[in-house]
Design an enzyme around this catalytic site. Structure first.
Site, PDB file in Angstrom:
ATOM      1  N   ARG A  69       2.553   3.634 -11.917  1.00 35.56           N
ATOM      2  CA  ARG A  69       2.888   2.649 -12.947  1.00 35.56           C
ATOM      3  C   ARG A  69       1.976   2.840 -14.147  1.00 35.56           C
ATOM      4  NH1 ARG A  69       1.156  -1.754 -11.783  1.00 35.56           N
ATOM      5  NH2 ARG A  69       0.346  -1.456  -9.701  1.00 35.56           N
ATOM      6  N   TYR A 198       9.244   7.218 -12.524  1.00 34.86           N
ATOM      7  CA  TYR A 198       8.427   6.768 -11.390  1.00 34.86           C
ATOM      8  C   TYR A 198       8.879   5.383 -10.892  1.00 34.86           C
ATOM      9  CZ  TYR A 198       4.910   4.674  -8.589  1.00 34.86           C
ATOM     10  OH  TYR A 198       4.311   4.003  -7.561  1.00 34.86           O
ATOM     11  N   LYS A 207       8.914  -4.629  -9.472  1.00 39.03           N
ATOM     12  CA  LYS A 207       7.828  -5.282 -10.211  1.00 39.03           C
ATOM     13  C   LYS A 207       8.369  -6.017 -11.442  1.00 39.03           C
ATOM     14  CE  LYS A 207       4.802  -3.507  -7.434  1.00 39.03           C
ATOM     15  NZ  LYS A 207       4.178  -4.368  -6.422  1.00 39.03           N
ATOM     16  N   HIS A 227       2.931 -11.489  -5.485  1.00 39.71           N
ATOM     17  CA  HIS A 227       2.705 -10.125  -4.997  1.00 39.71           C
ATOM     18  C   HIS A 227       2.127 -10.231  -3.584  1.00 39.71           C
ATOM     19  CE1 HIS A 227       0.605  -5.997  -5.861  1.00 39.71           C
ATOM     20  NE2 HIS A 227       1.753  -5.837  -5.250  1.00 39.71           N
ATOM     21  N   SER A 249      -3.753  -3.528  -4.840  1.00 39.38           N
ATOM     22  CA  SER A 249      -3.252  -2.287  -4.237  1.00 39.38           C
ATOM     23  C   SER A 249      -4.376  -1.585  -3.465  1.00 39.38           C
ATOM     24  CB  SER A 249      -2.665  -1.362  -5.292  1.00 39.38           C
ATOM     25  OG  SER A 249      -3.328  -1.530  -6.496  1.00 39.38           O
ATOM     26  N   CYS A 251      -5.226  -2.059  -0.382  1.00 39.42           N
ATOM     27  CA  CYS A 251      -5.958  -2.899   0.576  1.00 39.42           C
ATOM     28  C   CYS A 251      -5.157  -3.089   1.863  1.00 39.42           C
ATOM     29  CB  CYS A 251      -6.319  -4.244  -0.039  1.00 39.42           C
ATOM     30  SG  CYS A 251      -7.608  -4.127  -1.291  1.00 39.42           S
ATOM     31  N   ASP A 278       5.615  -6.652   0.088  1.00 41.28           N
ATOM     32  CA  ASP A 278       5.131  -6.543  -1.299  1.00 41.28           C
ATOM     33  C   ASP A 278       5.392  -7.788  -2.144  1.00 41.28           C
ATOM     34  OD1 ASP A 278       3.847  -4.923  -3.259  1.00 41.28           O
ATOM     35  OD2 ASP A 278       5.773  -4.524  -4.210  1.00 41.28           O
ATOM     36  N   ARG A 376       5.171   8.647  -2.173  1.00 39.08           N
ATOM     37  CA  ARG A 376       5.832   7.462  -1.614  1.00 39.08           C
ATOM     38  C   ARG A 376       6.973   7.801  -0.667  1.00 39.08           C
ATOM     39  NH1 ARG A 376       4.160   2.132  -3.774  1.00 39.08           N
ATOM     40  NH2 ARG A 376       2.449   2.701  -5.127  1.00 39.08           N
TER      41      ARG A 376
HETATM   42  C1  OXD Z   1       2.213  -1.554  -6.382  1.00 37.30           C
HETATM   43  C2  OXD Z   1       3.338  -1.206  -5.503  1.00 37.30           C
HETATM   44  O1  OXD Z   1       1.885  -0.752  -7.258  1.00 37.30           O
HETATM   45  O2  OXD Z   1       3.688  -2.047  -4.666  1.00 37.30           O
HETATM   46  O3  OXD Z   1       1.648  -2.645  -6.231  1.00 37.30           O
HETATM   47  O4  OXD Z   1       3.911  -0.113  -5.634  1.00 37.30           O
HETATM   48 MN    MN Z   2       2.758  -3.944  -4.881  1.00 35.02          MN
END
Ligand code: OXD
Ligand code: MN
Length: 591
Positions: A69, A198, A207, A227, A249, A251, A278, A376
């Site tokens: 991102r 991406y 998001k 989130h 992210s 974690c 997520d 991913r």
């Molecule tokens: C993030 C995702 O970047 O979930 O938080 O991909």
């Molecule tokens: Mn995320």
């Protein structure tokens, strides 16, 4: 042709701007999926993987400058800068449309514009939101088919109800980072994303809609877009308690959401049910309690570090019908990544499309990676063995506890409970992760990420805190709020807590607190467990580790309070007074 005037008008307008050669409406069927895959195998946009070993799986590479991102190119476009707030990039809408419009202009010449109708949440539920994404990427179509409820049922719904929808326009354009913009127009219910391929930038239901536009709508309509993972914990009596948890992210949200109970607890009869990894949309139901749905239908997870030990459920899920992005492509057309299962392959083609062997070094003598660290997989959530049977239930699940967490090597104990909702909002608003020796940069440096929403809050974050506070006042009672820290280290830098499945031991304490079954120890920062209240059966961990994990160092916490005070200055007058009160109260309790 679909009878929905606004949809027709908007598609015409976008086609006039982007000038695609043709427009194709997506129905979301398996036949369509196979047709699009075949088409993309020819152009090289996708590569077919070994269908014996990985049935239904395909492979994709993004361009090397387009692997994550791009927060610095992500904007909230509101007429008034204040409404975007101090933590977002801002553009006036007219300027946003003008700048992106120049890049969108003629960007689809020679290409197809796909019309992708999708629903975040079950189709037709009053709590779901409908979007339509126009995109020139087959990769986007195929990902959206996994990540959302996509296709004909959504069009039928739009036609029947004449409902409004989020207008999502995406074009890869020339994939030039200097001609890339991710723009949100909350007041127009619109998203424009251009110049990227991406996932986080282009799967606009995720998001962009579910968090940035979603949080804006949540404030207007009285709900929360967060989130957060959502999981159910079935205890030995068969009762399932659901929690929602926010972490920045890296974690381990995905791993926590589908953890496998460790031996000691499995014997007690615990089971985990995965609702989402997520995003959580949460609202107050007629019982006055907080209920959550996962608006997504798939997982877009990070591959490196995923293996049968860290996440066995996920390894089962991604063995079929999965899109792999930027991992290593092996000779036998299977895939691998750093920290994956099996031995390190002898060779392969890496995420950059180059021949790869282990031990290769780049010009700086750093190892060349097989998979990008942010490589991913996209997989239907229904393939996760622990998926809840409530995934299509439009009411979602009742939330007993909200958990915040970060990576704090020294400061935060393994777990603590806030005194009440307002204090819990303060705990979330001051969430942070800290650099460790393993990361580049100043050790111990703290990066604040309120509710893990810093990159995702679609409006002024001061107003977002106010909204959280207001929500708490209308629930009877609100869920308890906790903070966890799986990442505390000893003086030699070793992790004190094993993490992964063992985290269930901490969740067990949290659930017991929610059921008022167990006493907590009152401390200046909140309630902590008694040292023996976390069940360690079957875990080989020195007893003194638990003491260290539950230690609160007043001096460190005073420093933390000073750092929070600095952070709060970012919000100026937009900071709700309750947050300053909570800070003062913390300082007072610390003495
Ligand atoms: C993030 C995702 O970047 O979930 O938080 O991909
Ligand atoms: Mn995320």
């Amino acid at each position: 042709m679909i009878k929905h005037k606004e949809l027709q008008r908007w598609i015409k307008e976008c086609a006039e701007l982007c000038k695609p050669d043709r427009i194709v409406w997506c129905d979301g069927s398996e036949v369509e999926k196979i047709r699009l895959e075949k088409e993309s195998f020819k152009t090289g946009e996708l590569i077919e993987l070994n269908q014996k070993k990985l049935p239904g799986c395909v492979y994709h590479r993004t361009s090397a400058n387009d692997v994550a991102r791009t927060e610095h190119l992500t904007y909230i476009c509101t007429p008034n800068k204040r409404n975007a707030g101090p933590t977002n990039n801002w553009l006036p809408p007219q300027e946003g449309y003008r700048r992106a419009g120049e890049i969108f202009k003629n960007s689809m010449r020679g290409r197809t514009m796909y019309v992708i109708p999708f629903s975040m949440g079950p189709v037709g539920s009053p709590f779901s939101k409908v979007g339509v994404e126009l995109s020139d990427s087959i990769y986007v179509v195929l990902n959206m088919k996994i990540m959302t409820r996509m296709g004909k049922p959504v069009l039928d719904y739009l036609e029947k109800t004449q409902a409004t929808f989020t207008k999502c326009l995406h074009s890869k354009a020339d994939l030039d980072v200097n001609r890339r913009l991710i723009l949100h127009f909350p007041e127009d219910n619109a998203i424009w994303s251009v110049g990227s391929g991406y996932g986080g930038n282009v799967l606009l239901g995720k998001k962009c809609l579910s968090l940035r536009i979603g949080s804006y709508l949540g404030e207007k309509e009285g709900w929360l877009a967060e989130h957060m993972l959502i999981m159910g914990i079935e205890d030995p009596s068969g009762r399932v308690s659901y929690i929602a948890a926010a972490f920045p992210s890296a974690c381990g949200k995905t791993n926590l959401a589908m953890l496998l109970p460790p031996e000691g607890l499995k014997r007690k009869g615990y089971r985990i049910w995965t609702v989402g990894d997520d995003i959580a949309w949460m609202r107050i139901d007629t019982d006055g309690k907080l209920w959550a749905v996962n608006p997504e239908y798939g997982l877009f997870g990070v591959a490196p570090g995923t293996n049968s030990k860290t996440n066995p459920n996920l390894m089962t899920a991604i063995s079929k019908n999965t899109i792999y992005t930027n991992v290593l492509l092996k000779k036998d057309k299977t895939v691998w990544w750093e920290g994956g299962d099996g031995t390190i392959p002898k060779d392969g083609v890496n995420w950059q499309g180059k021949a790869w062997k282990p031990g290769q070094l780049d010009d700086n003598r750093e190892p060349i990676l097989a998979a990008h660290p942010n490589s991913r997989f996209t997989v239907p959530i229904t393939q996760v063995p622990s998926v809840t049977n409530r995934i299509d239930h439009h009411h979602g699940v009742p939330i007993s506890a909200i958990i915040f967490g970060g990576r704090r090597a020294r400061l935060a104990p393994l777990v603590y409970e806030s005194f009440n909702w307002q204090h819990g909002v303060f705990v979330g608003a001051t969430m942070a992760s800290e650099r460790t020796a393993a990361q580049v940069g100043k050790q111990g440096e703290v990066r604040r990420d309120p509710m893990a929403m810093l990159p995702f809050c679609g409006y002024n974050m001061g107003d977002y805190f106010k909204h959280w506070l207001a929500m708490g006042k209308t629930m009877t009672p609100p869920p308890k709020i906790f903070n966890v820290n799986w990442f505390r280290r000893d003086d030699d830098g070793n992790f004190l807590w094993p993490g992964f499945g063992e985290n269930l031991r901490v969740l067990e304490w949290i659930i017991s607190r929610c059921k008022n079954e167990i006493e907590g120890v009152e401390t200046p920062i909140g309630y902590l467990p008694h040292e023996n209240d976390i069940d360690l059966t079957g875990l080989r961990m020195p007893r003194e580790n638990m003491k260290k994990l539950l230690t609160i160092n007043n001096k460190d916490w005073k420093q933390e309070a000073a750092s929070i005070s600095e952070f709060f200055k970012t919000f100026g007058n937009d900071l709700p007074k309750e947050m300053s009160h909570e800070l003062k109260a913390l300082e007072k309790r610390l003495g």
